[in-house]
Design an enzyme around this catalytic site. Structure first.
Site, mmCIF file in Angstrom:
data_model
loop_
_atom_site.group_PDB
_atom_site.id
_atom_site.type_symbol
_atom_site.label_atom_id
_atom_site.label_comp_id
_atom_site.label_asym_id
_atom_site.label_seq_id
_atom_site.Cartn_x
_atom_site.Cartn_y
_atom_site.Cartn_z
ATOM 1 N N ASP A 178 -4.913 35.900 -23.666
ATOM 2 C CA ASP A 178 -5.803 37.129 -23.658
ATOM 3 C C ASP A 178 -6.506 37.317 -22.194
ATOM 4 O O ASP A 178 -6.697 36.545 -21.335
ATOM 5 C CB ASP A 178 -6.761 36.860 -24.678
ATOM 6 C CG ASP A 178 -7.204 38.223 -25.627
ATOM 7 O OD1 ASP A 178 -6.980 39.270 -25.019
ATOM 8 O OD2 ASP A 178 -7.629 38.046 -26.785
ATOM 9 N N ASP A 192 -5.437 46.241 -30.497
ATOM 10 C CA ASP A 192 -6.054 45.565 -31.499
ATOM 11 C C ASP A 192 -6.252 46.339 -32.750
ATOM 12 O O ASP A 192 -6.581 46.033 -33.697
ATOM 13 C CB ASP A 192 -7.578 45.246 -31.140
ATOM 14 C CG ASP A 192 -7.522 43.916 -30.325
ATOM 15 O OD1 ASP A 192 -6.282 43.338 -30.436
ATOM 16 O OD2 ASP A 192 -8.602 43.573 -29.823
HETATM 17 C C1 DGJ Z 1 -8.624 40.122 -28.379
HETATM 18 C C2 DGJ Z 1 -7.362 40.185 -28.968
HETATM 19 O O1 DGJ Z 1 -6.791 41.534 -28.784
HETATM 20 C C3 DGJ Z 1 -7.272 39.972 -30.376
HETATM 21 O O2 DGJ Z 1 -6.037 39.984 -31.072
HETATM 22 C C4 DGJ Z 1 -7.796 38.415 -30.499
HETATM 23 O O3 DGJ Z 1 -6.993 37.469 -30.004
HETATM 24 C C5 DGJ Z 1 -9.282 38.540 -29.940
HETATM 25 N N1 DGJ Z 1 -9.237 38.821 -28.623
HETATM 26 C C6 DGJ Z 1 -9.900 36.875 -29.864
HETATM 27 O O4 DGJ Z 1 -10.912 36.788 -29.320
#
Ligand code: DGJ
Length: 707
Positions: free
Chosen positions: A444, A510
């Site tokens: 991430d 997301d």
């Molecule tokens: C942002 C990501 O896009 C989510 O899927 C998740 O992994 C969160 N971060 C976790 O902090």
């Protein structure tokens, strides 16, 4: 002896280079394959591209060469700009050497007086994607600051409509169109990553081009840091794209003898956006490191448990995941030192003994016993000021001045270009990968870079940290064969072919809302093959948009992607779990088609109806989804077409057995009750009536060759 005109041909694309234009060669055609052309016709095409002298201009109208510079008379955006402490601003190249094969050309250019050498490489890939890269070397006696270096792609003069994408968190790659008038259309990314608002493709074509038809060209910069793409239409009758990295002031200073290269810039074209995107997909799939095996059905724990890392809860989730057919279980954010929420812990990549007294071992062992792979979330480039790492090494945090840059999600960015910081992070990741059988990292990157500099004077570091990131990914992949990595960045804020060359999929957003995902996946898919886009079944009550959606809609939208689940399936009832398992089975059956087939989007349907499909490479099987995104004015709706099938093959068309066919107040849909067998041409041109659907409903249609 080298010919004076080169014709590169491959994958349905022709590129014609005139080596005689002054001062350096020009591309006079990039686009449709023109067939075998003899030298005399090639010369005629080249001569036909030569501009006239016009009143009020230079005595020789400047040419759009492969590396136009101001000193050559090019009065529009140049490809190279730089200086030697304010001097040496003139760059004027001459062609010194050309090496070429049937589908590559390498042009070596020199500017003896300016102390510069450049190499422009053109590679026409197997599927007809034109890859270009420019290298620049300082052969002078003093340092040379590079302000700009970019690759140039000529556009047909009738490409007057632009399509690009923009967006934000939860709505990445939203399309926008405008006309390409005289002047420059410029898209820059200054976020240290492409960003949610970056355009994944800058496209220009004949007005009204769609997915099915209309000539269109597009470029993509395969780079995960700051970059720039532009489309320009000049008053001298040239139109072009240019793209490359975006350097901060003083970021690239070449010492005598040093060189820099642009990232690869990839250009594709097509009669319609689908053909353009298929070139990208085919080319990407042909790489030796392309994920070879069927994409494992993945359950990611984020929306199921967030930071609530509790062994019993996660074990129950793993049980339910295995029951519905999941093959990879990914433990998301929250497992490491001090990480009880998003305010602390980034940088301390050790399993937190408070939450995990026996380490991750009990969970990992359980997951593996259930026959699933184990995956783990990391965010290696980031650091929370509230972490042991930040307290011990505050100097490893990127900052342009004494104070820290504005914070985002309570976090700052590590200077991965610092050798000690790099080694520390690399060693922690190696240690985790050695201690646990981790098959997959969800990597991430949750903030834009601001004031990303380091050192006492504050020198820009986006270029250096991007290269360090690539080094780290390569090092991990080399040391842990078989390891797969997902690139995630606040959802889909780092979607580019630079990172995708080193990772196995991206998280496109997301937002798990299927209605929001439809445009997101459609436009991400302009460049990224579907099997590299994570697409998950969502909890019916969407956390991001507040909508409530049914499983069928969620499944229909996730099918043309790397299928997974982002939902606490342990909390579902038996009937729901059986339905989830049935969709997982369907996705497993379809995935070979997704991994090798062609994504199709039908143009011209009602704005409230989305028709898309995936057609197998052999053309013998397809799945189409028809999603009612809003109510239709027509009731029942008009026919929809199923393009992309083989014209003269016969296909049997059926609603998928998982599609529910009942809605109050409607009769059955006639063709679904018959043995409907039609040719690809008939389905593509005439089509069939879709079912009346409430908005936010989807049907899945199976199309199988019947000949
Ligand atoms: C942002 C990501 O896009 C989510 O899927 C998740 O992994 C969160 N971060 C976790 O902090």
């Amino acid at each position: 002896m080298m010919a004076d005109v080169l014709h590169l041909r491959r994958g349905g694309t022709s590129v014609i280079l005139d080596l005689t234009t002054a001062p350096i060669p020009s591309v006079v055609h990039w686009g449709a394959d023109l067939g075998a052309i003899d030298l005399s016709a090639l010369r005629s095409l080249a001569i036909g591209a030569a501009p006239q002298r016009v009143s009020g201009g230079l005595d020789a109208t400047p040419r759009l060469t492969v590396l136009p510079t101001a000193a050559s008379g090019w009065l529009f955006t140049p490809a190279v700009e730089g200086h030697r402490a304010g001097e040496g601003v003139s760059a004027l190249f001459a062609i010194a050497e050309v090496t070429a094969t049937e589908h590559t050309a390498s042009l070596f250019l020199t500017d003896a007086e300016g102390g510069l050498e450049a190499r422009v490489e053109l590679v026409l890939g197997g599927a007809g994607v034109l890859h270009q890269r420019v290298q620049l070397r300082n052969t002078g006696p003093t340092p040379y600051t590079v302000d700009r270096l970019q690759a140039t792609f000529p556009l047909p003069w009738d490409a007057t409509e632009i399509l690009d994408t923009t967006g934000r968190h939860l709505r990445e790659r939203a399309p926008q169109r405008r006309s390409l008038a005289l002047g420059t259309h410029l898209r820059e990314s200054r976020r240290g990553r492409p960003g949610a608002d970056a355009t994944v493709l800058l496209a220009a074509g004949r007005p009204g081009f769609g997915f099915e038809r209309g000539q269109v060209h597009g470029i993509h910069v395969a780079w995960s840091g700051n970059h720039r793409v532009l489309a320009e239409r000049t008053i001298n009758g040239d139109a072009f794209f240019a793209g490359g990295e975006l350097y901060a002031p003083g970021e690239i200073v070449l010492a005598p003898g040093e060189e820099i290269a642009t990232p690869w810039v990839l250009g594709s074209w097509g009669d319609g956006l689908s053909e353009l995107s298929h070139r990208f997909h085919d080319e990407w799939r042909a790489r030796p490191q392309h994920p070879p095996r069927p994409r494992p059905i993945t359950l990611n724990t984020w929306e199921a448990v967030y930071f609530d890392h509790d062994l019993a809860r996660l074990t129950a989730l793993a049980d339910a995941a295995a029951e519905v057919g999941v093959e990879r279980f990914v433990l998301d954010d929250g497992w490491f030192l001090g990480r009880r929420d998003d305010t602390a812990g980034l940088g301390d990549w050790l399993v937190d003994p408070v939450v995990w007294p026996e380490g991750l071992h009990p969970l990992v062992a359980h997951v593996r016993r259930l026959g699933m792979e184990f995956g783990l979330w990391v965010e290696p480039e980031m650091v929370n000021p509230d972490s042991e790492l930040a307290r011990t090494h505050p100097d490893w945090i990127l900052r342009g001045r004494a104070e820290l840059p504005p914070s985002a999600r309570q976090q700052q960015v590590l200077n991965l270009a610092h050798p000690d910081a790099y080694r520390y992070i690399a060693d922690r990741l190696h240690a985790l990968l050695e201690e646990y059988p981790i098959a997959y990292l969800k990597w991430d990157h949750n903030r834009d870079l601001v004031d990303a500099a380091s050192g006492p004077g504050g020198a820009a570091r986006v270029h250096a940290t991007t290269l360090a990131l690539y080094r780290l990914l390569d090092e991990l992949k080399a040391a842990h064969p078989g390891l797969e990595i997902e690139s995630c960045a606040s959802g889909g804020a780092r979607v580019d072919l630079g990172i995708l060359d080193r990772t196995d999929r991206i998280w496109t957003s997301d937002s798990l809302d299927p209605l929001e995902r439809l445009p997101n996946q459609r436009y991400t898919g302009l460049v990224v093959p579907p099997e590299m886009m994570g697409a998950h079944l969502t909890t019916p009550h969407l956390h991001t948009s507040g909508r409530t959606v049914d499983l069928e809609l969620s499944a229909a939208v996730a099918l043309i992607g790397h299928f997974g689940i982002e939902w606490d399936v342990s909390a579902t009832d038996l009937v729901t779990r059986e339905r989830i398992a049935a969709w997982v089975d369907y996705a497993k059956d379809l995935r070979p088609v997704v991994a090798t087939g062609r994504t199709i989007h039908a143009d011209g349907t009602d704005p409230g109806v989305d028709v898309r499909g995936i057609v197998s490479a052999e053309g013998d099987r397809a799945m189409f989804s028809i999603v009612q995104t809003a109510t239709d004015a027509a009731y029942p709706p008009g026919r929809v077409r199923f393009p992309g099938l083989t014209d003269d093959r016969l296909y049997r068309v059926r609603l998928s057995p998982l599609t529910s066919t009942h809605d109050a107040g409607q009769s059955a849909l006639a063709w679904t009750e018959h043995d409907t067998v039609l040719t690809g041409r008939q389905l593509g041109i005439v089509g069939l009536r879709p079912m009346v659907q409430q908005p936010q409903r989807a049907i899945v249609v199976d199309v199988v060759a019947a000949d």
